[in-house]
Motif scaffolding. Structure first.
Motif, PDB file in Angstrom:
ATOM      1  N   LEU A   1       0.828  -1.203   0.000  1.00 23.40           N
ATOM      2  CA  LEU A   1       0.000   0.000   0.000  1.00 23.40           C
ATOM      3  C   LEU A   1       0.863   1.253   0.000  1.00 23.40           C
ATOM      4  O   LEU A   1       0.586   2.208  -0.731  1.00 23.40           O
ATOM      5  CB  LEU A   1      -0.922   0.024   1.221  1.00 23.40           C
ATOM      6  CG  LEU A   1      -2.183  -0.799   1.144  1.00 23.40           C
ATOM      7  CD1 LEU A   1      -2.865  -0.840   2.500  1.00 23.40           C
ATOM      8  CD2 LEU A   1      -3.125  -0.223   0.109  1.00 23.40           C
ATOM      9  N   TYR A   2       1.899   1.238   0.817  1.00 25.24           N
ATOM     10  CA  TYR A   2       2.798   2.388   0.859  1.00 25.24           C
ATOM     11  C   TYR A   2       3.440   2.622  -0.505  1.00 25.24           C
ATOM     12  O   TYR A   2       3.475   3.759  -0.993  1.00 25.24           O
ATOM     13  CB  TYR A   2       3.875   2.208   1.928  1.00 25.24           C
ATOM     14  CG  TYR A   2       4.933   3.284   1.844  1.00 25.24           C
ATOM     15  CD1 TYR A   2       4.645   4.593   2.211  1.00 25.24           C
ATOM     16  CD2 TYR A   2       6.204   2.998   1.361  1.00 25.24           C
ATOM     17  CE1 TYR A   2       5.598   5.590   2.104  1.00 25.24           C
ATOM     18  CE2 TYR A   2       7.158   3.990   1.255  1.00 25.24           C
ATOM     19  CZ  TYR A   2       6.851   5.278   1.619  1.00 25.24           C
ATOM     20  OH  TYR A   2       7.789   6.269   1.492  1.00 25.24           O
ATOM     21  N   LEU A   3       3.944   1.573  -1.108  1.00 20.82           N
ATOM     22  CA  LEU A   3       4.591   1.723  -2.409  1.00 20.82           C
ATOM     23  C   LEU A   3       3.614   2.255  -3.458  1.00 20.82           C
ATOM     24  O   LEU A   3       3.986   3.070  -4.302  1.00 20.82           O
ATOM     25  CB  LEU A   3       5.195   0.395  -2.866  1.00 20.82           C
ATOM     26  CG  LEU A   3       6.368  -0.107  -2.022  1.00 20.82           C
ATOM     27  CD1 LEU A   3       6.779  -1.505  -2.456  1.00 20.82           C
ATOM     28  CD2 LEU A   3       7.539   0.866  -2.097  1.00 20.82           C
ATOM     29  N   LYS A   4       2.375   1.824  -3.381  1.00 26.37           N
ATOM     30  CA  LYS A   4       1.356   2.278  -4.332  1.00 26.37           C
ATOM     31  C   LYS A   4       0.953   3.731  -4.069  1.00 26.37           C
ATOM     32  O   LYS A   4       0.905   4.552  -4.990  1.00 26.37           O
ATOM     33  CB  LYS A   4       0.131   1.368  -4.242  1.00 26.37           C
ATOM     34  CG  LYS A   4      -1.009   1.789  -5.132  1.00 26.37           C
ATOM     35  CD  LYS A   4      -2.217   0.885  -4.940  1.00 26.37           C
ATOM     36  CE  LYS A   4      -3.402   1.402  -5.737  1.00 26.37           C
ATOM     37  NZ  LYS A   4      -4.598   0.606  -5.503  1.00 26.37           N
ATOM     38  N   LEU A   5       0.654   4.045  -2.815  1.00 26.75           N
ATOM     39  CA  LEU A   5       0.115   5.363  -2.479  1.00 26.75           C
ATOM     40  C   LEU A   5       1.172   6.464  -2.417  1.00 26.75           C
ATOM     41  O   LEU A   5       0.825   7.645  -2.471  1.00 26.75           O
ATOM     42  CB  LEU A   5      -0.618   5.298  -1.132  1.00 26.75           C
ATOM     43  CG  LEU A   5      -1.861   4.423  -1.093  1.00 26.75           C
ATOM     44  CD1 LEU A   5      -2.385   4.317   0.332  1.00 26.75           C
ATOM     45  CD2 LEU A   5      -2.926   4.974  -2.030  1.00 26.75           C
ATOM     46  N   SER A   6       2.438   6.100  -2.310  1.00 27.81           N
ATOM     47  CA  SER A   6       3.480   7.118  -2.176  1.00 27.81           C
ATOM     48  C   SER A   6       4.121   7.500  -3.502  1.00 27.81           C
ATOM     49  O   SER A   6       5.064   8.284  -3.529  1.00 27.81           O
ATOM     50  CB  SER A   6       4.564   6.656  -1.190  1.00 27.81           C
ATOM     51  OG  SER A   6       5.246   5.538  -1.701  1.00 27.81           O
ATOM     52  N   LYS A   7       3.602   6.988  -4.608  1.00 24.39           N
ATOM     53  CA  LYS A   7       4.125   7.371  -5.929  1.00 24.39           C
ATOM     54  C   LYS A   7       3.612   8.755  -6.285  1.00 24.39           C
ATOM     55  O   LYS A   7       2.413   8.977  -6.361  1.00 24.39           O
ATOM     56  CB  LYS A   7       3.698   6.369  -7.004  1.00 24.39           C
ATOM     57  CG  LYS A   7       4.417   5.066  -6.909  1.00 24.39           C
ATOM     58  CD  LYS A   7       4.062   4.162  -8.052  1.00 24.39           C
ATOM     59  CE  LYS A   7       4.754   2.823  -7.862  1.00 24.39           C
ATOM     60  NZ  LYS A   7       4.357   1.857  -8.869  1.00 24.39           N
TER      61      LYS A   7
END
Length: 77
Positions: free
Chosen positions: A6-12
């Protein structure tokens, strides 16, 4: 989806200044601060909770005077 994914997805970031871009920047900032105090796993768990509750993570610093943030400074909105 786990918290790290989720972090990798939302922090782009797309650098557009949109709400999603501002949230991505906030998540990156939070992660940077929490990594310094080994609180990344708690952050990932909170990301999962925020997704399940359809909320976003925010920093509880109404006076904007803190130089460093910890897990205890985070809230869901």
């Amino acid at each position: 989806m786990g918290g790290e994914q989720l972090y990798l997805k939302l922090s782009k970031r797309d650098y557009s200044g949109s709400d999603s871009d501002n949230y991505a920047q906030l998540l990156q900032t939070i992660f940077f601060h929490l990594a310094g105090s080994n609180e990344e796993l708690k952050f990932y768990e909170l990301l999962e909770v925020s997704k399940n509750e359809n909320k976003k993570i925010a920093i509880n610093d109404p006076e904007n005077n803190k130089d460093e943030y910890f897990y205890s400074d985070l809230i869901l909105i």
